[in-house]
Enzyme design. Structure first.
Site, PDB file in Angstrom:
ATOM      1  N   HIS A 153     -10.177   0.791   0.794  1.00  0.00           N
ATOM      2  CA  HIS A 153     -10.123  -1.014   2.112  1.00  0.00           C
ATOM      3  C   HIS A 153     -10.726  -0.914   3.234  1.00  0.00           C
ATOM      4  O   HIS A 153     -10.220  -1.078   3.845  1.00  0.00           O
ATOM      5  CB  HIS A 153      -8.261  -0.284   2.444  1.00  0.00           C
ATOM      6  CG  HIS A 153      -7.968  -1.237   2.480  1.00  0.00           C
ATOM      7  ND1 HIS A 153      -8.313  -2.430   4.100  1.00  0.00           N
ATOM      8  CD2 HIS A 153      -6.622  -2.201   2.286  1.00  0.00           C
ATOM      9  CE1 HIS A 153      -7.439  -3.222   3.508  1.00  0.00           C
ATOM     10  NE2 HIS A 153      -5.951  -3.573   2.664  1.00  0.00           N
ATOM     11  N   GLU A 187     -11.035  -5.769  -2.519  1.00  0.00           N
ATOM     12  CA  GLU A 187     -10.399  -4.080  -3.055  1.00  0.00           C
ATOM     13  C   GLU A 187     -10.448  -4.696  -4.454  1.00  0.00           C
ATOM     14  O   GLU A 187      -9.681  -5.273  -4.641  1.00  0.00           O
ATOM     15  CB  GLU A 187      -9.218  -4.664  -2.291  1.00  0.00           C
ATOM     16  CG  GLU A 187      -9.487  -4.527  -0.999  1.00  0.00           C
ATOM     17  CD  GLU A 187      -7.836  -4.968  -0.172  1.00  0.00           C
ATOM     18  OE1 GLU A 187      -7.143  -4.308  -0.656  1.00  0.00           O
ATOM     19  OE2 GLU A 187      -7.179  -6.017   0.832  1.00  0.00           O
ATOM     20  N   HIS A 191       0.611  -1.152   0.026  1.00  0.00           N
ATOM     21  CA  HIS A 191       0.324  -0.425   0.163  1.00  0.00           C
ATOM     22  C   HIS A 191       1.199   1.473   0.436  1.00  0.00           C
ATOM     23  O   HIS A 191       0.218   2.274   0.116  1.00  0.00           O
ATOM     24  CB  HIS A 191      -0.911   0.198   1.200  1.00  0.00           C
ATOM     25  CG  HIS A 191      -1.496  -1.236   0.804  1.00  0.00           C
ATOM     26  ND1 HIS A 191      -2.764  -1.731   0.329  1.00  0.00           N
ATOM     27  CD2 HIS A 191      -2.600  -1.929   2.378  1.00  0.00           C
ATOM     28  CE1 HIS A 191      -3.304  -2.182   0.510  1.00  0.00           C
ATOM     29  NE2 HIS A 191      -3.104  -2.717   1.508  1.00  0.00           N
TER      30      HIS A 191
END
Length: 353
Positions: A171, A309, A101
């Site tokens: 998320h 996601e 991320h």
């Protein structure tokens, strides 16, 4: 991620609330995070179906990404590096040898600005400078949340002043039984229109193979309970300690289409996820146990929630055969997501639409 991960400093965490009919949503300016989403069950009783922290100050880190916008590149990049136009970029690594991320203090740990708000929508914006965490280009990102009569739409967009890579997603951790129920998501039933998934190596970077789901625990083409095969002896499930994999969605990308259907038999809640992206990461909350109290006050157990996601594939900047995540000046990155809710009496009804 280690508890020693950097924590966001300064700034005041503020909330924005939207209501429409039976739906109520609460957002944070930190991470442009969706903290609460209240949805009615088959009896008309509303409950929050999102995991989050009871104390908003706990969103400062170490991050769990609850409801946040993950970016500028969601998911993993192998070795924390990639090459673009002959230049190699070294990213900040925060997941063993990899970037997850986008490294420490990613978009989930940044304060976003509220740039527009209407009765049923709010828009957050963030400018990420050239070189931050190693990424090229100044990226200007926006996310617009809109409460619809049947759920929530999420419109993500970004522009850059230099060639870069972008992969933005929401998320959220979902539990359709209700965040306060204390139930896990193992009894939730899931359907994914995906004939293939991307298996990973020991550090959870895709090997490059697009493996058929047929005959494996990854075959969700026909609805099945999340917990049905999560404990079977499978090398990929061992690596992820459960599901933590990208599925290659059928039907291509670009158009908004249904990419997942989730059903909780107990409450009757049904969630359809729609997206314009080519993949979706299923993460079954394998490492949720412990930590600060959740929104309703209870400490989460493993599998207390799951993530769906929508995304470009993990490690796409290093894998030419994967859909490109490149963004050039003059272009606009767009990713549309819609979470549409309903109720059903049983699985047959839930998955018949």
């Amino acid at each position: 991620m280690s508890d020693a991960a950097p924590q966001v400093m300064g700034g005041s965490i503020e909330t924005v609330e939207l209501t429409r009919g039976a739906f109520r949503a609460q957002f944070l300016n930190l991470g442009a995070a969706l903290r609460i989403l209240e949805v009615p069950d088959r009896d008309g009783t509303s409950a929050n179906v999102m995991l989050g922290f009871a104390d908003v100050e706990d969103y400062r880190g170490p991050p769990r990404f609850y409801g946040a916008v993950a970016g500028r590149y969601a998911n993993r990049i192998g070795g924390g590096r990639f090459t673009l136009d002959g230049t190699q970029y070294q990213l900040a690594c925060n997941d063993g040898p990899n970037s997850l991320h986008s490294g420490p203090l990613g978009f989930d740990q940044q304060f976003w600005e509220v740039v527009a708000q209407e009765a049923h929508s709010v828009t957050f914006a963030l400018e990420s400078p050239d070189g931050f965490n190693g990424f090229p280009g100044t990226l200007r990102a926006q996310v617009r949340y809109t409460l619809e009569p049947d759920g929530l739409s999420i419109a993500l967009s970004a522009t850059t002043d230099k060639a870069t890579v972008v992969n933005l997603t929401s998320h959220g951790y979902f539990n359709l039984a209700g965040e306060a129920s204390g139930a896990t998501i193992l009894d939730h039933m899931l359907q994914l229109p995906a004939e293939r998934f991307t298996p990973v190596d020991e550090t959870q970077i895709p090997t490059g193979e697009l493996r058929a789901v047929e005959g494996t625990p990854f075959d969700f083409r026909t609805p099945r309970a999340i917990g049905r095969d999560i404990g079977v002896a499978d090398e990929q499930l061992r690596i992820g300690s459960g599901y933590d994999h990208n599925f290659v969605l059928d039907g291509g990308a670009g158009a908004l289409r249904r990419i997942a259907t989730l059903f909780d038999p107990g409450s009757g809640r049904v969630m359809q996820v729609h997206s314009t992206e080519p993949g979706v990461q299923l993460y079954t909350g394998n490492f949720l146990a412990g930590g600060a109290p959740g929104t309703s006050g209870w400490v989460y157990a493993a599998h207390a929630g799951l993530c769906l996601e929508p995304q470009r594939f993990p490690d796409s900047p290093n894998q030419a055969a994967f859909p490109s995540a490149r963004l050039d000046p003059g272009e606009t990155y767009r990713h549309d997501i819609a979470l549409r809710f309903g109720v059903a009496g049983d699985a047959g009804e839930a998955f018949s639409v």
